[in-house]
Write a protein that holds these residues in place. Structure first.
Motif, PDB file in Angstrom:
ATOM      1  N   ASN A 127      -4.628  -1.683 -15.427  1.00  0.00           N
ATOM      2  CA  ASN A 127      -5.591  -2.215 -14.203  1.00  0.00           C
ATOM      3  C   ASN A 127      -4.534  -2.948 -13.093  1.00  0.00           C
ATOM      4  O   ASN A 127      -5.039  -3.380 -12.016  1.00  0.00           O
ATOM      5  CB  ASN A 127      -6.395  -3.369 -14.786  1.00  0.00           C
ATOM      6  CG  ASN A 127      -7.941  -3.168 -14.695  1.00  0.00           C
ATOM      7  OD1 ASN A 127      -8.148  -2.119 -14.155  1.00  0.00           O
ATOM      8  ND2 ASN A 127      -8.727  -3.749 -15.478  1.00  0.00           N
ATOM      9  N   LEU A 141      -3.810  -1.310  -6.626  1.00  0.00           N
ATOM     10  CA  LEU A 141      -3.983  -2.018  -5.260  1.00  0.00           C
ATOM     11  C   LEU A 141      -5.145  -2.632  -5.005  1.00  0.00           C
ATOM     12  O   LEU A 141      -5.284  -3.804  -4.460  1.00  0.00           O
ATOM     13  CB  LEU A 141      -3.653  -0.975  -4.461  1.00  0.00           C
ATOM     14  CG  LEU A 141      -3.551  -1.361  -2.702  1.00  0.00           C
ATOM     15  CD1 LEU A 141      -2.366  -2.308  -2.607  1.00  0.00           C
ATOM     16  CD2 LEU A 141      -3.477  -0.435  -1.813  1.00  0.00           C
ATOM     17  N   ASP A 142      -6.332  -2.293  -5.644  1.00  0.00           N
ATOM     18  CA  ASP A 142      -7.748  -2.880  -5.178  1.00  0.00           C
ATOM     19  C   ASP A 142      -7.808  -4.279  -5.941  1.00  0.00           C
ATOM     20  O   ASP A 142      -8.665  -5.098  -5.617  1.00  0.00           O
ATOM     21  CB  ASP A 142      -8.599  -2.095  -5.806  1.00  0.00           C
ATOM     22  CG  ASP A 142      -8.772  -1.795  -7.306  1.00  0.00           C
ATOM     23  OD1 ASP A 142      -7.770  -1.324  -7.855  1.00  0.00           O
ATOM     24  OD2 ASP A 142      -9.583  -2.308  -8.182  1.00  0.00           O
ATOM     25  N   GLN A 143      -6.851  -4.696  -6.767  1.00  0.00           N
ATOM     26  CA  GLN A 143      -6.917  -5.957  -7.327  1.00  0.00           C
ATOM     27  C   GLN A 143      -6.302  -6.908  -6.473  1.00  0.00           C
ATOM     28  O   GLN A 143      -6.111  -8.223  -6.860  1.00  0.00           O
ATOM     29  CB  GLN A 143      -6.025  -5.932  -8.860  1.00  0.00           C
ATOM     30  CG  GLN A 143      -6.708  -5.164  -9.662  1.00  0.00           C
ATOM     31  CD  GLN A 143      -8.290  -5.344 -10.263  1.00  0.00           C
ATOM     32  OE1 GLN A 143      -8.300  -6.541 -10.061  1.00  0.00           O
ATOM     33  NE2 GLN A 143      -8.895  -4.531 -10.622  1.00  0.00           N
ATOM     34  N   GLU A 192       1.020  -1.015   0.184  1.00  0.00           N
ATOM     35  CA  GLU A 192      -0.020   0.139  -0.010  1.00  0.00           C
ATOM     36  C   GLU A 192       0.783   1.215   0.028  1.00  0.00           C
ATOM     37  O   GLU A 192       0.632   2.263  -0.796  1.00  0.00           O
ATOM     38  CB  GLU A 192      -1.025  -0.160   1.354  1.00  0.00           C
ATOM     39  CG  GLU A 192      -1.832   1.173   1.291  1.00  0.00           C
ATOM     40  CD  GLU A 192      -2.912   1.119   2.200  1.00  0.00           C
ATOM     41  OE1 GLU A 192      -3.179   0.278   2.584  1.00  0.00           O
ATOM     42  OE2 GLU A 192      -3.554   2.261   2.667  1.00  0.00           O
TER      43      GLU A 192
END
Lengths: 521, 521
Positions: free
Chosen positions: A470, A473-475, A84
């Motif tokens: 794509n 981080l959300d992946q 993160e």
């Protein structure tokens, strides 16, 4: 210090005999060790196969330490926090860009802040390529614009773009099988689909169209190349990646289009195929690329150590690559590997009993666009430096989870791997085999004989985001990242505490192994 | 011909009495019909509530015909074929572009080829806006580029872009609640997330930040607006859509960023919030937009009829919109609606017994960027033309499936809807209520009292691709499209064969209905 070959036997003859019975012909390579030579009988006329070296096993204390690493790691979110931080504070880190520089600074500061010693950079010269803009438009029969991006390393087109009919083929073999002259003056459309696999092998098969396709098409007289994205995403985003121009072939520009756009181009081709002609000739397109090369620039490998005890001059290396493509944020590729390497090293080094060998983190420069840092590392540390490397492991296939534990270690260390596997089996990890190539950045060390540990990351969905916008981080699945970090930490700990000296890995001669891991470029 | 109010009763008094008992106060609106007046007793001192008109029901033959439509429709792939054709041969159809023109040509040719009569276009003046390029870069604290697109209708920025700190808020109310002057000179970041819902209501709540946000921010002294994409995609793609500048507020440029980029911007804001300050002020960004307006141009509604029998001068209208945003291929929005309308009309018109009313397909111009075609249609056909419209229905929420059958019809036709529901119930369709608004393109006809049928399309995943590059054919589920076409066909058939004359719908006065459908812009 150089690690020599003698092996200290720790097991009785009964176990050794059982091992001999289970070993294949290829394993006789290890007969070169002095221990094996000692075991060879000298009185027979036909020499019997020399005995293999005795297996090396973790002590009870070391096994307890490995279990402790696992339990600590399963409670830790450090790898996610690192990822993160890298994503929020740096983002993309394409070779030679400001992001690359910021990534090196982040890594040096992070390793220092986390208590690594010997934190330093190793200068690496990297190519500097500007992606620029790319467009790909169908002009006829049905005009439309497609989502595209330049393939890494592509030259540009003229400012007004390049107009030509296309020739659609599935792969390089199909292109080469066309009647002579078919590709001349055309834009070759490589339309082969990448297969989704757990081990990433679908990538290895599909990627040749991207890496070698442009030069092969150029040598056949084509003026440009467009490929269906080498990736499994169904989103309208194009996957980039590098090409490899052959010095003896004409350089022609190359772009990739998204999978849905490739579907559409395929439909236009299917609707307009003239009788008896190659597919695509009635489809006219315009491609425009402003990509260009600049002079090479400096980047750096970033290195940090967590010292061992009595074998502190031997190295267990855990690596990932710090660079990324410029399209995404370099999270799964390879921020995840960076985070796993740093967090796993710390978990392993803080266990009790302490690991005997030094655990080193190396974050390589420019894997994506030429493996620059991996090539530089063994040169920079020299032969003696390489010889100090007892084992090496790499994380460069996303957040995981690890689904299989493979290796490429001297045969007497395979029982160690089996012990490690028993510690992590409850995390749904299978036991693999001893023929793994590891990852791309380990290539130079592997070819120099450094034994490789290979916790294999599950690549089933990795190529949905690989080399695309794509890669964010959300992946990432924090649970996957935690499991992967755990397996890397346990493995690193085990080989950092196990008895040595560790010999070089030498290729079995009777049954050459086939590469398992996909080329990571 | 104008449709007058008298209702022909077909049912006995017992059924009528049961209906009276079950009707709510709001239903007394229908007491204006002569049938109801006849039923009202005249001998009491206090007037009793007038009796409602008797229910109108499908005959046994008509019901059998509706079942026949269903069975034929479930075997047909015509709507998918139409959608594939539109996608492959036209693609994006943004108002005023070459694609818009190609779409009109495709529609005229397709309706003619498929046997529609009275195929013609109706000129519509549409705005012409050029999206241009947009960029959105964080300058501090952590420089990075984000995936962005201009919001439809946005003005441009200076060539060098617009540099400013941001003010992060969740929605318009939060912006308005900030201390006076907080937004002055800033770029307002609307960070509210859209909720995923089956009925699309999450969109209606979230979209105000996009439509009204820019003018409200402008009136507070902000210099620009950036919004979290109004959409549910987790991909790194920005959702576009239109804004609505208020004439009395300063116009400021507005862009949207992808959801993962909004997450990242939010993380940068969270890391750098100064004590006691509004969120975001330490984050500096640069936005650059080259969007611009051109003079208005001509587009067209495309109209085609499939004539009925004895009530051929009454119209059952099925519509979708032919235009799309320029980002995707206009497949789910609203190629699916175009395909459903054409295929459903054909399935309904070819049933036995033949429908009595004419089934008309209207493919509206420029829904997305101002509802131009929908506004033009009632003006072009005049009051008498509107009066001829017995019922209207619209498909504009993707490929479906239809999950609920709602309506907004004179109360005596609700039993007809219940009959239709029983025909399609096996396709997993619920019965809704009689308060539906239909879709955005039906607004003008609805306000003129035309009764509305509303097969509600399942919007659970629709807003993943809505107004993005991902609106492509591979996102369509042929089974969903077939089911939706079936429900539209059965519904259209039923209201094209049911007895009339059909009165205007008049708003119940006691219990005003609340809008159910999201604004489709």
């Amino acid at each position: 210090m150089t690690i020599h070959l003698p092996v200290r036997g720790r097991l009785g003859l009964a176990f050794a005999a059982a091992c001999i019975a289970s070993l294949s012909l290829s394993d006789t390579t290890f007969a070169q060790t002095p221990a094996a030579q000692t075991a060879a009988p000298s009185t027979t006329a036909v020499p019997a196969p020399p005995a293999p070296p005795p297996p090396v096993l973790l002590s009870r204390e070391a096994l307890a330490g490995a279990i402790g690493v696992r339990e600590q790691a399963l409670k830790s979110d450090e790898s996610y926090q690192l990822l993160e931080s890298l994503t929020t504070e740096v983002g993309q880190r394409f070779a030679g860009t400001a992001g690359d520089k910021a990534g090196v600074e982040w890594a040096v500061k992070t390793l220092r802040d986390l208590g690594f010693t010997n934190v330093h950079t190793q200068e690496v010269i990297v190519p500097r390529w500007i992606r620029g803009e790319a467009s790909f438009d169908v002009l006829a029969p049905y005009p439309m614009s497609m989502v595209t991006t330049a393939i890494g390393g592509s030259i540009g087109t003229p400012d007004e773009g390049l107009d030509a009919p296309i020739v659609m083929v599935q792969d390089i073999a199909a292109l080469q099988a066309l009647p002579e002259g078919t590709a001349r003056g055309k834009i070759v459309f490589f339309n082969g689909r990448m297969e989704r696999t757990r081990d990433g092998s679908g990538y290895g098969k599909a990627v040749r169209a991207r890496t070698e396709g442009p030069s092969i098409a150029g040598s056949l007289g084509a003026v440009g190349v467009v490929i269906r994205s080498v990736g499994t995403s169904k989103n309208r985003i194009a996957h980039t990646g590098t090409l490899s121009y052959n010095v003896s072939s004409p350089r022609i520009p190359a772009v990739s289009i998204s999978n849905p756009d490739a579907d559409l181009l395929e439909r236009q081709v299917a609707q307009t195929r003239p009788e008896g002609k190659a597919a695509g000739q009635a489809v006219k397109v315009r491609m425009r690329v402003t990509a260009r090369d600049l002079p090479q620039v400096r980047s750096a490998n970033v290195i940090g150590d967590l010292p061992g005890t009595d074998l502190a001059n031997e190295i267990v290396l855990i690596c990932g690559h710090l660079d990324s493509w410029d399209t995404g944020h370099g999270v799964q590729d390879d921020g995840a590997g960076v985070a796993i390497a740093i967090a796993a090293a710390r978990l392993a080094a803080s266990a009790n009993p302490k690991p005997r060998r030094t655990i080193r983190v190396v974050l390589f420069a420019n894997e994506e666009f030429g493996l620059s840092g991996a090539g530089r590392y063994p040169v920079a540390i020299g032969d003696e430096g390489v010889a100090n490397h007892a084992f090496a492991m790499e994380a460069d296939l996303g957040d995981g989870p690890v689904w299989k534990l493979s290796a490429r270690v001297p045969q007497q260390y395979w029982p160690t791997i089996e012990q490690v596997h028993r510690v992590v089996r409850s995390l749904e990890v299978e036991l693999g085999d001893n023929t793994s190539n590891g990852g791309a950045d380990l290539g130079p060390l592997r070819r120099l004989g450094v034994p490789i540990l290979s916790p294999q990351l599950d690549a089933t969905t990795y190529f949905d985001i690989h080399h695309t916008v794509n890669d964010t981080l959300d992946q990432v699945d924090p649970a996957h990242l935690r499991q992967s970090t755990t397996v890397f930490a346990v493995t690193a700990y085990a080989v950092a505490i196990v008895d040595g000296p560790v010999p070089r890995y030498e290729e079995p001669q009777a049954a050459p192994t086939t590469p398992r891991a996909p080329p990571e470029r």
